[in-house]
Motif scaffolding. Sequence first.
Motif, PDB file in Angstrom:
ATOM      1  N   GLU A  65      -2.010   1.169   5.849  1.00 19.80           N
ATOM      2  CA  GLU A  65      -2.960   2.194   6.258  1.00 19.80           C
ATOM      3  C   GLU A  65      -4.007   1.578   7.199  1.00 19.80           C
ATOM      4  O   GLU A  65      -4.374   0.407   7.051  1.00 19.80           O
ATOM      5  N   ALA A  99      -2.537   4.987   0.313  1.00 18.49           N
ATOM      6  CA  ALA A  99      -1.394   4.076   0.266  1.00 18.49           C
ATOM      7  C   ALA A  99      -0.605   4.249  -1.022  1.00 18.49           C
ATOM      8  O   ALA A  99       0.633   4.296  -1.008  1.00 18.49           O
ATOM      9  N   TYR A 332      -4.193  -5.179   1.013  1.00 22.87           N
ATOM     10  CA  TYR A 332      -4.935  -4.452  -0.029  1.00 22.87           C
ATOM     11  C   TYR A 332      -5.449  -5.455  -1.049  1.00 22.87           C
ATOM     12  O   TYR A 332      -5.018  -5.488  -2.202  1.00 22.87           O
TER      13      TYR A 332
END
Length: 373
Positions: A65, A99, A332
């Motif tokens: 993302e 996500a 992430y």
Amino acid sequence: MKQMKFRLGMALAGVAVVGIGLALTFQRPHADVVQRGFRGTGMDQVFNKQDLAVKAYANQLPAAEPAADLTGVPASQVYQNVKVLGNIDAAELTRLMTAMTTWVAPKQGCAYCHNLNNLASDELYTKVVARRMIQMVWHINSDWKTHVAGTGVTCYTCHRGQPVPAYVWFNNPGPPQALGELGNRAGQNAPTLAPGLASLPYDPFTPFLEQNNDIRVISTSALPDTDHTSIKQTEWTYSLMMHFSNSLGVNCTFCHNTRSFAQWDQSTPQRATAWYGIRMVRDLNQNVLAGLRDVLPAHRWGPLGDGPKVNCATCHQGVYKPLYGGSTLKDYQELASSTSGAVPASPDDAPAPNTPPAAPAPATQPDAPAPKP
């Protein structure tokens, strides 16, 4: 004449059946061979090029993302009932939720876990499970680096765009059988997927990946007087090893020197990684997933009433490194460790990550051939 035609027809049908069987059994020899041990030991890995192409396509990393424009405000100050991700930036929480929706429920969307009229509500069991899964991901990435190293895991590692990972397992009652001793299959002799369609024991996961039974069965002396391991016990171990091989898409020499399976000093470094992986899976099944059984509705239980559990295939899905070593965690980092003060699952009675015997690196340790899309 009719009888001769009938016999000829039956013979041709038999030849056709045999031909189909051979075609399904053998593959065209488009193979790469990679040496994994000392010369002369036969420690080679054989990879089918056609299989590599298929697996490469199935193991592509999802696009990350776009980076969030951080607000400087913690998510817990913007949203209600954020129990495990409250300390991250509110904009980053939105990015992560987007996500996770793509990783786990791309068709169902946010409504898979949330009441869209009240996002703070915990009325859907999927939201409660998702919260625990985030804690599990923290636990793996923080406490099991001995297995996942710096690559780590995210929800995508197992889910791959599905609400329920394709490879979970339940305690297996086995196929129906006749009453009495004649119907007793002794947990085997019914070809199933776990041991690669062999007639080995059809549930090697319960004793070894849920319980802590000893896997090693090879004696260390020619005429042992204390080790009375039976052939049947050995078959259970071989069933588990078949699962390892199929889950990683490798043969025995990925971890072992087959002239002496038990010897650590003749094994590859991957054996130590697998040793930790077994204990990691036991930890997750015993201390995380078992506790979710009563959160799940009955239709998510197995035939014996147990909840879903994980094994090697859950992450690896047929390749020697999940996603061929690609990392979704790097994009992430909030999933790398706890950021909200919540304690990931790590009870005192979890299997202790002891140190396995050291395994020296063989002369050459190349990875498998790089897959081509």
